[in-house]
Design a protein around this motif. Structure first.
Motif, PDB file in Angstrom:
ATOM      1  N   CYS A 201      28.861  37.185  39.153  1.00 34.12           N
ATOM      2  CA  CYS A 201      28.886  38.629  39.418  1.00 34.12           C
ATOM      3  C   CYS A 201      30.118  39.010  40.235  1.00 34.12           C
ATOM      4  CB  CYS A 201      27.610  39.051  40.149  1.00 34.12           C
ATOM      5  SG  CYS A 201      26.104  38.913  39.163  1.00 34.12           S
ATOM      6  N   LEU A 202      30.418  38.248  41.297  1.00 36.98           N
ATOM      7  CA  LEU A 202      31.576  38.567  42.132  1.00 36.98           C
ATOM      8  C   LEU A 202      32.875  38.294  41.395  1.00 36.98           C
ATOM      9  CD1 LEU A 202      32.786  39.477  44.792  1.00 36.98           C
ATOM     10  CD2 LEU A 202      32.568  37.128  45.639  1.00 36.98           C
ATOM     11  N   GLY A 203      32.940  37.182  40.641  1.00 34.03           N
ATOM     12  CA  GLY A 203      34.159  36.873  39.911  1.00 34.03           C
ATOM     13  C   GLY A 203      34.492  37.926  38.864  1.00 34.03           C
ATOM     14  N   ALA A 204      33.483  38.383  38.120  1.00 34.31           N
ATOM     15  CA  ALA A 204      33.704  39.430  37.117  1.00 34.31           C
ATOM     16  C   ALA A 204      34.131  40.738  37.777  1.00 34.31           C
ATOM     17  CB  ALA A 204      32.440  39.644  36.289  1.00 34.31           C
ATOM     18  N   LEU A 205      33.559  41.036  38.939  1.00 33.65           N
ATOM     19  CA  LEU A 205      33.922  42.251  39.674  1.00 33.65           C
ATOM     20  C   LEU A 205      35.377  42.194  40.127  1.00 33.65           C
ATOM     21  CD1 LEU A 205      33.331  44.870  41.283  1.00 33.65           C
ATOM     22  CD2 LEU A 205      32.515  43.416  43.138  1.00 33.65           C
ATOM     23  N   LEU A 206      35.816  41.083  40.713  1.00 32.22           N
ATOM     24  CA  LEU A 206      37.193  40.959  41.186  1.00 32.22           C
ATOM     25  C   LEU A 206      38.181  41.018  40.023  1.00 32.22           C
ATOM     26  CD1 LEU A 206      36.823  38.175  43.912  1.00 32.22           C
ATOM     27  CD2 LEU A 206      36.863  40.652  44.211  1.00 32.22           C
ATOM     28  N   HIS A 207      37.796  40.421  38.891  1.00 32.82           N
ATOM     29  CA  HIS A 207      38.665  40.485  37.714  1.00 32.82           C
ATOM     30  C   HIS A 207      38.863  41.922  37.259  1.00 32.82           C
ATOM     31  CE1 HIS A 207      39.654  40.392  33.401  1.00 32.82           C
ATOM     32  NE2 HIS A 207      40.285  39.263  33.671  1.00 32.82           N
ATOM     33  N   ARG A 208      37.785  42.709  37.245  1.00 33.60           N
ATOM     34  CA  ARG A 208      37.913  44.106  36.832  1.00 33.60           C
ATOM     35  C   ARG A 208      38.764  44.907  37.820  1.00 33.60           C
ATOM     36  NH1 ARG A 208      35.597  47.534  33.137  1.00 33.60           N
ATOM     37  NH2 ARG A 208      35.699  45.586  31.947  1.00 33.60           N
ATOM     38  N   LEU A 209      38.584  44.678  39.133  1.00 35.25           N
ATOM     39  CA  LEU A 209      39.375  45.391  40.135  1.00 35.25           C
ATOM     40  C   LEU A 209      40.852  45.006  40.031  1.00 35.25           C
ATOM     41  CD1 LEU A 209      37.010  45.246  43.244  1.00 35.25           C
ATOM     42  CD2 LEU A 209      37.371  47.140  41.664  1.00 35.25           C
ATOM     43  N   TYR A 218      42.683  45.520  48.483  1.00 39.31           N
ATOM     44  CA  TYR A 218      41.438  45.041  49.053  1.00 39.31           C
ATOM     45  C   TYR A 218      41.388  43.552  49.350  1.00 39.31           C
ATOM     46  CZ  TYR A 218      40.223  49.676  47.504  1.00 39.31           C
ATOM     47  OH  TYR A 218      40.216  51.026  47.304  1.00 39.31           O
ATOM     48  N   TRP A 219      42.302  42.743  48.800  1.00 40.29           N
ATOM     49  CA  TRP A 219      42.297  41.342  49.227  1.00 40.29           C
ATOM     50  C   TRP A 219      43.651  40.650  49.108  1.00 40.29           C
ATOM     51  CZ3 TRP A 219      39.982  42.494  44.433  1.00 40.29           C
ATOM     52  CH2 TRP A 219      40.483  41.825  43.329  1.00 40.29           C
ATOM     53  N   GLU A 220      44.535  41.114  48.246  1.00 38.64           N
ATOM     54  CA  GLU A 220      45.815  40.433  48.103  1.00 38.64           C
ATOM     55  C   GLU A 220      46.825  40.821  49.177  1.00 38.64           C
ATOM     56  OE1 GLU A 220      47.162  41.072  44.116  1.00 38.64           O
ATOM     57  OE2 GLU A 220      45.933  39.443  43.291  1.00 38.64           O
ATOM     58  N   ASP A 221      46.460  41.736  50.082  1.00 41.08           N
ATOM     59  CA  ASP A 221      47.341  42.085  51.195  1.00 41.08           C
ATOM     60  C   ASP A 221      47.166  41.148  52.385  1.00 41.08           C
ATOM     61  OD1 ASP A 221      44.830  42.816  51.954  1.00 41.08           O
ATOM     62  OD2 ASP A 221      45.344  44.875  52.535  1.00 41.08           O
ATOM     63  N   GLY A 222      46.325  40.119  52.221  1.00 38.15           N
ATOM     64  CA  GLY A 222      46.113  39.144  53.281  1.00 38.15           C
ATOM     65  C   GLY A 222      44.967  39.461  54.208  1.00 38.15           C
ATOM     66  N   SER A 223      44.296  40.609  54.000  1.00 38.41           N
ATOM     67  CA  SER A 223      43.205  41.011  54.897  1.00 38.41           C
ATOM     68  C   SER A 223      41.921  40.234  54.628  1.00 38.41           C
ATOM     69  CB  SER A 223      42.939  42.514  54.758  1.00 38.41           C
ATOM     70  OG  SER A 223      42.560  42.841  53.421  1.00 38.41           O
ATOM     71  N   LEU A 227      38.263  35.858  50.249  1.00 37.58           N
ATOM     72  CA  LEU A 227      38.067  36.487  48.947  1.00 37.58           C
ATOM     73  C   LEU A 227      39.201  36.111  47.994  1.00 37.58           C
ATOM     74  CD1 LEU A 227      35.846  38.351  47.845  1.00 37.58           C
ATOM     75  CD2 LEU A 227      37.353  40.287  48.272  1.00 37.58           C
ATOM     76  N   GLN A 228      40.416  36.075  48.524  1.00 37.57           N
ATOM     77  CA  GLN A 228      41.556  35.668  47.703  1.00 37.57           C
ATOM     78  C   GLN A 228      41.400  34.224  47.232  1.00 37.57           C
ATOM     79  OE1 GLN A 228      44.059  37.065  46.347  1.00 37.57           O
ATOM     80  NE2 GLN A 228      45.367  35.333  45.827  1.00 37.57           N
ATOM     81  N   SER A 229      40.970  33.349  48.141  1.00 39.51           N
ATOM     82  CA  SER A 229      40.762  31.947  47.781  1.00 39.51           C
ATOM     83  C   SER A 229      39.667  31.807  46.728  1.00 39.51           C
ATOM     84  CB  SER A 229      40.397  31.140  49.024  1.00 39.51           C
ATOM     85  OG  SER A 229      40.074  29.806  48.690  1.00 39.51           O
TER      86      SER A 229
END
Length: 296
Positions: A201-209, A218-223, A227-229
């Protein structure tokens, strides 16, 4: 006959598999009239999934199928081409929605019920268990993440970003979906060392975002390094690569197959077809290099 959000057992010996016959040729009559007595009988053990590659619900069901290692006949129903409104599909689901899952005389048209059905009926030492046993301490935790992530209105996010591109710059995604995840101890997967439905569920959500252009906010800025890992690791799984493919070519995979299928359905003149195919190839080439330059 099945309707949305229902599991429907039937006594019919035949259901339309698609607008095509077993050899991949268009059957006589696009409305798939009832077959004659010489038609092949339906295989009661056969698994068939009607889906669209860019349907968020369909993606999660397909991920579950591949994570469990099930052999399933996946049939693409193109929503842009309105194939979900054709009579052969409406015989399966009057709600005109994908995904729809067939197993023998059972037809299921709600994606959560499809997932629960597969978890209940397909078990064994060689089949992955994505939902822990109810008496397991992890059961409630997996279900909690499942309902939390399923509660996000991804259809609204998707259509909103398509219709209003400015939302990808000024809007803020609700943080309640990741608040509890961030408060948990960092582990290999969401609920522990084992990969579960919560991770799908989380992987599919991150792929869509990522596809919508919201990942850098929301996560690739290092914050959110955890989540990035997680996103990097989940993309390496075979099921994710099989179903979702390369994030940078997702748009091409959605547009080009539909374009070729439209040409096949209503073929233009030879010159027109050659010009169209050349144009599609050229656009695909330049789009690939543009995306590669921008993201890689």
């Amino acid at each position: 006959m099945a309707s949305s959000n229902h599991v429907t057992p039937t006594n019919c010996s035949w259901w339309p598999i698609s607008a095509m016959d077993e050899d991949g040729k268009v059957a006589d009559g696009e409305e798939c009239e009832e077959p004659t007595a010489e038609s092949k009988p339906f295989n009661k053990d056969r698994l068939v999934l009607y889906h669209w590659t860019q349907s968020f619900a369909s993606q999660k069901v397909r991920l579950v199928i591949h994570e469990k290692g099930l052999v399933c006949d996946e049939r693409d129903v193109s929503l842009p081409l309105q194939e979900h409104k054709e009579p052969w599909f409406m015989r399966l689901n009057l709600g005109e929605e994908v995904p729809v899952f067939l197993h023998g005389d059972t037809i299921i048209s709600d994606y959560n019920q499809i997932i629960d059905y597969m978890e209940k009926n397909f078990v064994g030492e060689t089949v992955a268990q994505l939902i822990p046993d109810p008496d397991s301490p992890l059961y409630d935790r997996v279900q909690q993440y499942r309902h939390l992530l399923d509660g996000l209105p991804m259809d609204a996010y998707t259509h909103g970003c398509i219709l209003h591109p400015e939302l990808t710059t000024d809007s803020m995604i609700p943080k309640y979906a990741t608040a509890e995840i961030r408060s948990q101890k960092c582990e290999l997967w969401l609920c522990g060392p084992e990969f579960t439905l919560a991770d799908i569920c989380l992987g599919a959500l991150l792929h869509r975002l990522k596809f919508l252009g919201l990942s850098r906010k929301y996560w690739e800025d290092g914050s959110r390094p955890n989540l990035q890992s997680f996103f990097v690791r989940v993309q390496k799984r075979y099921a994710f690569r099989k179903v979702l493919g390369d994030i940078h070519t997702t748009l091409l995979s959605a547009v080009l197959p539909n374009a070729f299928r439209m040409v096949k359905k209503k073929p233009p003149s030879f010159f027109g077809a050659s010009f169209l195919m050349g144009s599609l190839g050229g656009m695909g080439y330049f789009a690939y290099w543009y995306l590669k330059k921008k993201y890689m």
